[in-house]
Design a protein around this motif. Structure first.
Motif, short mmCIF file in Angstrom:
data_model
loop_
_atom_site.label_atom_id
_atom_site.label_comp_id
_atom_site.label_asym_id
_atom_site.label_seq_id
_atom_site.Cartn_x
_atom_site.Cartn_y
_atom_site.Cartn_z
N THR A 27 -105.96 26.52 -39.49
CA THR A 27 -104.98 25.61 -38.90
C THR A 27 -103.57 26.03 -39.26
O THR A 27 -102.68 26.09 -38.41
CB THR A 27 -105.21 24.18 -39.42
OG1 THR A 27 -106.57 23.85 -39.27
CG2 THR A 27 -104.36 23.20 -38.66
N SER A 84 -93.23 15.19 -43.16
CA SER A 84 -93.21 15.29 -41.71
C SER A 84 -91.85 15.77 -41.22
O SER A 84 -90.81 15.33 -41.67
CB SER A 84 -93.50 13.91 -41.11
OG SER A 84 -93.01 13.83 -39.79
N PHE A 85 -91.85 16.73 -40.27
CA PHE A 85 -90.60 17.23 -39.72
C PHE A 85 -89.89 16.15 -38.92
O PHE A 85 -88.69 15.99 -39.00
CB PHE A 85 -90.86 18.43 -38.80
CG PHE A 85 -91.44 19.63 -39.49
CD1 PHE A 85 -92.15 20.57 -38.78
CD2 PHE A 85 -91.27 19.83 -40.85
CE1 PHE A 85 -92.68 21.69 -39.40
CE2 PHE A 85 -91.80 20.95 -41.49
CZ PHE A 85 -92.51 21.88 -40.75
N ILE A 267 -101.67 13.82 -31.68
CA ILE A 267 -101.32 14.48 -30.42
C ILE A 267 -99.81 14.56 -30.27
O ILE A 267 -99.25 15.58 -29.87
CB ILE A 267 -102.00 13.80 -29.20
CG1 ILE A 267 -101.78 14.62 -27.95
CG2 ILE A 267 -101.48 12.41 -28.95
CD1 ILE A 267 -102.56 15.89 -27.92
N GLU A 268 -99.10 13.48 -30.67
CA GLU A 268 -97.65 13.54 -30.61
C GLU A 268 -97.13 14.62 -31.57
O GLU A 268 -96.18 15.34 -31.26
CB GLU A 268 -97.04 12.19 -31.02
CG GLU A 268 -97.41 11.02 -30.14
CD GLU A 268 -96.68 11.04 -28.82
OE1 GLU A 268 -95.51 11.44 -28.81
OE2 GLU A 268 -97.29 10.68 -27.80
N ILE A 270 -98.67 17.32 -32.46
CA ILE A 270 -98.92 18.65 -31.91
C ILE A 270 -97.86 19.01 -30.88
O ILE A 270 -97.32 20.10 -30.88
CB ILE A 270 -100.33 18.74 -31.28
CG1 ILE A 270 -101.40 18.56 -32.34
CG2 ILE A 270 -100.52 20.08 -30.58
CD1 ILE A 270 -102.81 18.52 -31.79
N TRP A 271 -97.54 18.07 -30.01
CA TRP A 271 -96.50 18.35 -29.01
C TRP A 271 -95.18 18.70 -29.70
O TRP A 271 -94.43 19.54 -29.25
CB TRP A 271 -96.27 17.16 -28.09
CG TRP A 271 -97.38 16.80 -27.18
CD1 TRP A 271 -97.86 15.55 -26.96
CD2 TRP A 271 -98.16 17.66 -26.33
NE1 TRP A 271 -98.88 15.58 -26.05
CE2 TRP A 271 -99.08 16.85 -25.64
CE3 TRP A 271 -98.17 19.03 -26.10
CZ2 TRP A 271 -100.00 17.35 -24.72
CZ3 TRP A 271 -99.10 19.54 -25.19
CH2 TRP A 271 -99.98 18.71 -24.51
N ARG A 272 -94.87 18.01 -30.79
CA ARG A 272 -93.61 18.22 -31.49
C ARG A 272 -93.72 19.28 -32.57
O ARG A 272 -92.77 19.47 -33.32
CB ARG A 272 -93.15 16.90 -32.13
CG ARG A 272 -92.87 15.82 -31.13
CD ARG A 272 -91.41 15.46 -31.13
NE ARG A 272 -91.11 14.55 -30.05
CZ ARG A 272 -90.04 14.64 -29.28
NH1 ARG A 272 -89.17 15.58 -29.49
NH2 ARG A 272 -89.84 13.78 -28.32
N ARG A 273 -94.85 19.90 -32.67
CA ARG A 273 -95.07 20.94 -33.67
C ARG A 273 -94.71 20.43 -35.08
O ARG A 273 -94.06 21.12 -35.86
CB ARG A 273 -94.23 22.19 -33.35
CG ARG A 273 -94.51 22.78 -31.99
CD ARG A 273 -95.90 23.35 -31.90
NE ARG A 273 -96.09 24.24 -30.78
CZ ARG A 273 -96.53 23.88 -29.58
NH1 ARG A 273 -96.81 22.63 -29.33
NH2 ARG A 273 -96.67 24.78 -28.62
N VAL A 278 -100.02 17.54 -38.54
CA VAL A 278 -101.21 18.14 -37.94
C VAL A 278 -102.13 18.66 -39.04
O VAL A 278 -103.35 18.44 -39.02
CB VAL A 278 -100.84 19.28 -36.98
CG1 VAL A 278 -102.10 19.88 -36.37
CG2 VAL A 278 -99.94 18.78 -35.88
N LEU A 282 -105.87 17.21 -39.75
CA LEU A 282 -106.99 18.12 -39.59
C LEU A 282 -107.79 18.25 -40.88
O LEU A 282 -109.02 18.28 -40.86
CB LEU A 282 -106.50 19.50 -39.15
CG LEU A 282 -107.03 19.85 -37.78
CD1 LEU A 282 -106.32 19.04 -36.76
CD2 LEU A 282 -106.95 21.31 -37.52
#
Lengths: 310, 521, 303
Positions: A27, A84-85, A267-268, A270-273, A278, A282
């Motif tokens: 990951t 978190s970013f 999912i949000e 992942i979209w925002r990397r 994530v 995971l």
């Protein structure tokens, strides 16, 4: 517990730990290699390169990959899952805040499945080729034929917007659970019902069942003592495998119903990397998966002592 | 007298009961009236309003974001120094008055007696802290670029702040409208931004990140207490669910409604829609640095070859305006241009002139489906239009992260996007999009370079006089319009779905959903 | 319990074997579920094959002035029998051409994942100790890794394309074959006829492919059939997240995903028809699979 089983458990634990390690590494690397820069998603659209690299530095992304991984593992050992970013708070805080909602939803989906699908499958098997059998199996096949997001949206339109019976979104009251649970459980219920039926059918045909019946034991005793136990094996296996699907289905269901769980969170992210989120999600879900499968395998042993362990 | 009352049909007992009731009612009425009037002389805050937003505001730090949803939410518990009003004038908020002492110095006189939600008083120290941290390299600031000309903020006294800039900061006031003031002492504590204290109309009670934020009325608000007792913002990403939540009665206001869904909301007896022209431009950006779009004739051909009226009429159902300038009319500095008419013959001729025969150029249009209303449909329709002038356009729909990567790296032919001029100032509309500068500084992703345009934009930044700025920007827009580094499309209309009981709801042209002064009937 | 090979194995070498196969085939054709399911699937396949003849319009042709029009029974206009989509393309034509994409994707994904999974399962079962463990760990990793992240990653690197979709679908589906085959192998390994084969000097590979694999075919066939349905549903799920086929290519999942915003706007036909197509196809496939299982059941070993 005999020595062989103890050895087996130890081996499985070791393998589980290795699996988890593999997943985190995979990951970690995947996220950083895949196109998409978290810094660019925080800054406005056409931020110049200098701004972007400065932001990357603030996010800790300017170091070489192996350094980043070392820092990540070092922090992980101290139970620090990173910050978190997007939200600038510890990733684990976000995950723990949202996890209960997803667990509640998943449990209610499993509960619904066990309450409805398993008995349906058993009865369908026992009353093979009757109207009930056909009806139940047809319903089950439909449950596996409808894409879940379509089902969810149509349920909302019918029961919330048109009839005002049930709420649309959110997770506050028990009423809020009805539609999302149905949407999430539809596929699983269908699968489990059919699986239970075929598993039961197979077991009912076995010699020892016929023998027991010939001996005059009551049908119900035969069922409960012999048949169910053996029929449970493939069911338990499949449900274990479906945990992953459940999380995947939760992502869709939570998006449609605006359920504040980790499906929507991940999912949000992942979209925002948002790598830390994530990774944390995971890791947790892999851990849950590995743990559940370990339990399933042990249940295997209990249910069918014929399976040997080397 | 008693006999007279008896004649009127009132028994003695009835009379006593009646008068007791009357006195009681009078007394209660007086008491109720007294409690209903608060110190500010307004009715007591009542009711709860729920707003459904399409975007996640993510952070509560005014410096750490560049999202419309964040501005929406922040506007309800933070106050800036100045604000735009409905007519487009700059009105005082936490700053009572201001003047520029010279080209690079501004003096702001601050409002007295204002307190933050945590009791800390609002002073010039707050201004200094708030503004200086935006450009602090240690702070995860997404707005540093906006405040680049800022040098320092001096605390002259408790209620006077002197702002010094490195160069002339022509758009200082506009930029300031977006910055909520922070309490200098409390904001330095770790964890402050989990539930920050501002000076705004509401104070935060509960935050569930990525889901909702709940606020209650700040009865001590310096502008007078708000009419709502409770305000909740919910992040609902799925468009259908958002609209359904409105129709189902779970929310009272929702944003970003598409024109098709709008009809459905209007059909509901309990709901209506609010529409307003926005400062967002929907555009297509050309890669001006490589073929075929390095040739201005090709860009112009494409501008002639897209039927924008049809796009607005058919796909947006009339709820947009064909653009006639690189910025929307509500932006300071807007200068109307001559729109490119839909002219297939002219487009074909220009392409031929540029050396492209039928079936070329072959180009790829990259879009991000979810981000703009009808973005994908418009892009597909545009591809259809351009096929008629002989160009082969392939539409590539990708996620936001990849879209931004492609644009930054220059891996595109042209891209569909939008630009919301959130400060309502021409500088914001032009600088980052069209100024070539040194590519490392401004990062103009179109790779468009026109020295005259650059000079004009710089002049606009370095003047404080509004009239002079307007003139300069008019010239710049004329040049940009002629060069068309963008395929100018339209300004989408903002559509909000609203419960009919909501009053006092204000749509801002930059898509902020302002319910500060709202109430429920 | 019969120990002879199941239906579908090597050519019958005896007249008795041929007759058994014939009987099974006849039973297959007489089974109700196989008939109904098979007909549905056949209808869909024919629709896909003859799409150019059956479709009234080019599925890519836009007509924005005529967008989001209801089906003919609401408008009286027969030129677009099932209505038009948000840029005016004909829904019926897109559903017909979409069947090509969706069915092809399903078949190819099943073939790829089935072949890969079966091979891994055979090896995992036969060489239980090390290869088996490795494969099972690999399966764990794959199952616990969310498909959505895998899909987003693949698409982010190679873009949205049919091969990318096939890759994602195949990777998400191989485990069920592997586990089933491994289970079969494990239970067959110690059987008499395998011992006999080994005693006669057959090599491992020969045993694997000639004796063990045919006995797995029946359950594999059933699983493959069901998996095809799963692949089609999965494709629609990926389209929900914008990872399916690239517009303007018509696919059922893509049409569902694009049309879902219009459900609340009252344009039910945008999702109803592709949704119906998916449901009917998947229904047919599942009935077929069930029928196969019922017919092949008596011959199946206990797995």
């Amino acid at each position: 517990m005999c020595a062989a089983v103890k050895r087996y458990i130890f081996r499985r634990l070791l393998h589980s730990a290795l699996t988890l390690l593999g997943i985190t590494l995979f990951t970690f690397v995947l996220l950083r290699l895949v196109p998409g820069d978290p810094a660019r998603l925080i800054l406005p659209e056409n931020a110049p390169p200098a701004e972007v690299s400065h932001m990357r530095k603030l996010l800790g992304l300017d170091e070489p990959l192996y350094v980043q991984y070392y820092l990540y593992m070092r922090d992980l050992a101290r139970a620090d899952f990173g910050t978190s970013f997007q939200y600038s708070v510890p990733a684990i805080e976000l995950v723990l805040e949202r996890l209960p909602e997803t667990i509640r939803l998943s449990l209610s989906a499993i509960a619904l499945t066990v309450a409805l699908a398993v008995p349906a499958g058993i009865v369908a098997a026992v009353r093979r080729q009757t109207l009930f059998d056909f009806g139940a199996m047809l319903a089950a096949i439909f449950g596996q034929s409808i894409p879940n997001f379509w089902l969810g949206l149509m349920l909302i339109l019918l029961f919330s917007v048109n009839m005002h019976w049930l709420p649309v979104s959110g997770a506050s009251t028990w009423l809020h659970y009805v539609l999302p649970t149905i949407t999430l459980a539809a596929y699983l219920m269908a699968l489990v019902a059919r699986l239970t039926r075929s598993s039961m059918l197979e077991v009912l045909r076995q010699d020892y069942v016929r023998t027991a019946r010939a001996k005059g034991l009551a049908q119900r005793v035969v069922l409960w003592r012999h048949a169910l136990k053996n029929a449970a094996i493939p069911i338990v296996t499949v449900v274990g495998m479906q945990i992953g699907t459940l999380l995947g289905g939760a992502v869709v269901t939570e998006t449609i119903f605006n359920w504040p769980g980790i499906g929507k969170l991940v999912i949000e992210a992942i979209w925002r990397r948002d790598y830390p989120i994530v990774q944390a999600v995971l890791l947790l879900s892999a851990f849950a998966f590995v743990a559940i499968n370990l339990i399933v395998d042990l249940l295997y042993t209990y249910l069918d002592p014929r399976i040997r362990y080397q | 007298m008693v006999r007279k009352l008896r004649d009127l049909g009132l028994s003695r007992r009835g009379f006593l009961k009646g008068s007791a009731a009357a006195v009681g009612a009078l007394g209660l009425g007086v008491a109720r009236k007294a409690s209903a009037q608060s110190a500010a002389g307004r009715p007591r805050p009542t009711g709860e309003l729920v707003v459904g937003l399409s975007e996640d505001w993510q952070v509560l730090d005014p410096a750490a974001h560049f999202y419309i949803a964040a501005y929406t939410v922040h506007s309800h518990f933070y106050d800036p120094l100045v604000e735009w009003d409905e007519q487009g004038n700059m009105v005082p908020m936490l700053a009572e008055s201001w003047k520029s002492l010279d080209d690079r110095t501004w003096e702001f006189k601050l409002r007295r007696g204002v307190k933050f939600h945590n009791g800390e008083p609002f002073t010039a120290e707050s201004v200094k802290f708030t503004l200086e941290r935006i450009i602090d390299p240690q702070v995860k600031s997404a707005q540093a670029f906006l405040w680049a000309p800022l040098q320092s903020v001096e605390v002259k006294d408790d209620h006077t702040a002197i702002i010094r800039t490195k160069s002339t900061f022509g758009s200082l006031l506009s930029t300031m409208t977006m910055t909520g003031m922070l309490p200098a002492k409390a904001a330095k504590e770790p964890g402050f931004f989990a539930k920050p204290a501002g000076t705004g109309a509401f104070r935060i009670t509960r935050v569930v990140k990525g889901d909702r934020i709940e606020m209650e009325a700040n009865t001590d608000w310096w502008k007078g207490q708000p009419r709502l007792a409770k305000l909740t913002f919910r992040f609902i990403v799925e468009a259908s669910t958002r609209a359904a939540s409105l129709l189902g009665g779970e929310t009272h206001v929702v944003d970003r409604i598409s024109p098709d869904v709008m009809r459905q909301i209007e059909r509901s007896a309990r709901h209506t829609v609010a529409r307003k022209r926005s400062v967002e431009s929907q555009i297509i950006g050309f890669h001006c640095g490589k073929k075929p779009f390095s040739d201005v004739r090709v860009r112009q051909a494409f501008n002639y070859g897209v039927d924008k009226e049809a796009l607005v009429k058919d796909i947006l159902l009339g709820h947009s305006t064909v653009a006639d300038a690189p910025m929307a009319p509500d932006v300071f500095g807007y200068a109307k241009q001559q729109p490119y008419p839909y002219d297939i013959a002219k487009a074909k001729a220009l392409l031929k002139e540029a050396g492209y025969a039928d079936g070329s150029p072959e180009v790829e249009l990259i879009v991000m489906k979810g981000t703009y209303i009808k973005g994908l449909e418009v892009s597909e329709a545009i591809a259809g239009h351009l096929a008629k002038i002989g160009a082969k356009v392939k539409v590539n729909d990708m996620e936001v992260a990849r879209h931004r990567e492609a644009r930054a790296a220059g891996n595109f032919d042209f891209y569909f996007a939008g630009w919301a001029t959130m400060t309502r100032d021409a500088d914001f509309a032009l600088w980052r999009n069209f100024h070539a500068g040194e590519a490392t500084i401004t990062g103009n992703q179109l790779r468009y370079a026109n020295k005259d345009v650059d000079k004009l934009i710089e002049q606009g930044q370095q003047t404080i006089d509004p009239q002079a700025r307007k003139r300069v920007y008019a010239d710049a827009q004329r040049l940009i319009w002629r060069d068309c580094p963008w395929l100018f499309l339209y300004w989408p209309e903002l559509i909000h779905g609203v419960d009919k009981r909501v009053r006092g709801f204000r749509q801002e042209p930059n898509n902020i959903t302002l319910v500060r002064d709202a109430w429920l009937e | 319990m019969s120990e002879t090979g199941a239906v579908g194995s090597a050519q019958p070498s005896t007249p008795a074997g041929a007759e058994r196969e014939g009987r099974a085939l006849r039973r297959l054709l007489r089974n109700r579920m196989v008939l109904v399911g098979g007909s549905l699937v056949l209808a869909m396949v024919l629709g896909a094959v003859f799409a150019p003849l059956l479709a009234s319009h080019d599925p890519l042709q836009q007509e924005t002035a005529n967008r989001v029009k209801p089906p003919f029974w609401e408008t009286g206009d027969l030129s677009h029998p099932l209505g038009t989509d948000p840029v005016g393309r004909d829904v019926l034509s897109r559903v017909l051409y979409g069947s090509r994409i969706s069915l092809t994707l399903g078949i190819v994904a099943v073939l790829v994942s089935g072949a890969g999974g079966t091979l891994l399962g055979l090896l995992a079962g036969y060489y239980e100790r090390h290869v088996g463990d490795l494969v099972m760990r690999l399966a764990d990793v794959q199952l616990s890794f969310p498909v959505i992240l895998l899909a987003i990653s693949v698409v982010a690197v190679v873009g949205r394309s049919l091969p990318a979709l096939v890759a994602v679908l195949a990777i998400s589906g191989w485990v069920v074959y592997a586990r089933t085959v491994r289970g079969s192998v494990l239970s067959l390994k110690e059987k008499d006829f395998i011992e006999a084969g080994r005693a006669l000097g057959s090599g491992n590979l020969r045993i694997l492919f000639r004796h063990i694999l045919p006995n797995c075919m029946a359950p594999l066939l059933v699983i493959a059939t069901v998996q095809m349905a799963t692949m089609i549903i999965l494709e629609s799920g990926l389209s929900f997240f914008g990872l399916g086929t690239q517009p303007p290519t018509p696919s059922w999942g893509g049409m569902l995903a694009e049309g879902r915003e219009y459900l609340i706007a009252g344009a039910w036909w945008l999702t109803a028809f592709p949704g119906l197509a998916i449901s009917i196809t998947v229904l047919g496939i599942n009935l077929l699979g069930d029928g196969l299982r019922d017919v092949l059941d008596p011959q199946l070993q206990n797995y």
